[in-house]
Enzyme design. Sequence first.
Site, PDB file in Angstrom:
ATOM      1  N   GLU A 175      32.827  18.984  64.020  1.00 30.70           N
ATOM      2  CA  GLU A 175      31.743  19.309  64.396  1.00 30.70           C
ATOM      3  C   GLU A 175      30.509  18.156  64.256  1.00 30.70           C
ATOM      4  O   GLU A 175      30.511  17.496  63.385  1.00 30.70           O
ATOM      5  CB  GLU A 175      31.447  20.666  63.334  1.00 30.70           C
ATOM      6  CG  GLU A 175      31.996  21.787  63.561  1.00 30.70           C
ATOM      7  CD  GLU A 175      31.572  23.057  62.902  1.00 30.70           C
ATOM      8  OE1 GLU A 175      30.289  22.794  62.468  1.00 30.70           O
ATOM      9  OE2 GLU A 175      32.509  23.954  62.401  1.00 30.70           O
ATOM     10  N   ASP A 225      40.471  38.212  75.153  1.00 28.36           N
ATOM     11  CA  ASP A 225      39.502  38.033  73.910  1.00 28.36           C
ATOM     12  C   ASP A 225      38.418  37.036  74.620  1.00 28.36           C
ATOM     13  O   ASP A 225      37.307  37.326  74.243  1.00 28.36           O
ATOM     14  CB  ASP A 225      40.327  37.571  72.800  1.00 28.36           C
ATOM     15  CG  ASP A 225      39.252  37.709  71.499  1.00 28.36           C
ATOM     16  OD1 ASP A 225      38.356  38.710  71.536  1.00 28.36           O
ATOM     17  OD2 ASP A 225      39.126  36.653  70.719  1.00 28.36           O
TER      18      ASP A 225
END
Length: 303
Positions: free
Chosen positions: A218, A243
């Site tokens: 990240e 999904d």
Amino acid sequence: MAAPVQDSIFDTRRLADLKRLSSDRSPESIKAVAQQFEALFVQMIMKQMRESTTFGGPSIDGETAQFYRGMADQQLALNLSKGRGIGLARAIERQMSASMGIDTGLSKDIPAPAARSVFPAAAAAKTAGTPASGQISPASTTASSGSSGFVDKIWSHAQAAAKALGVPAQFVVGHAALETGWGKGEITRPNGAPSYNLFNIKAGADWKGDTVEASTVEYMGGVPTRRTERFRAYASYDEAFRDYARLITANPRYAQVSGQADAAGFARALSRGGYATDPMYADKLTRIIDGNTLRAALSADTL
């Protein structure tokens, strides 16, 4: 806007453009400035060498001859700085990019684990229900299948998801390709079974299904940081793509994604919604969708 490429020392207009772009934070501008610094450094070296009588043959007398020789050396230094150059420009570019928190693909500061690697282009967003990078596992799709095999495997699922989103199916395929490195980085379960999570969607507090942990990267304040996160795990690709479509259409942050007909618009809408923390995410996704690899993998009847 692409940074100008100076082809001649006499091109003063482009030198002015370079000065203006020196304050720009784009990767193209950083690269152009770094190349100019390398050219200047090479020119200084050549000047020192010219002062000796052994470089370039006998010494040339006369101010006019020295003037033209100096211009020739400047042009030679500029030409040498293009391409890979002597390596100084790349070092400067890497340092400038790191200090600005910009990912140019040159950073090697974060080593991958011995048995696994992380795809930094798919770095995760911190919030629940947003995706992150997957990890390479020997048990995942083999390299022999290649991009064409990856497209063949998910094409029908991508079509269904794309229909729900109102976007071309190749956009969805390109997104999955970026997140998993064309399937090679699909997150796997502890026993080596696939998670089918090709979009690296995180498992937030409201997720009631199966989960799997994986290492990811990240960007915190523009700096890549390795973390271990929980991701959603599915029973099939069909479930995973449904999904994915449900996440994009139901979350108001991605309201601008649906209905996009332009690859860059699709990528920017995902990035603005917080799909990933990588500051270069939209550019990377656009390049994959518009790239030759995906184009070649899609058969004529697919398009």
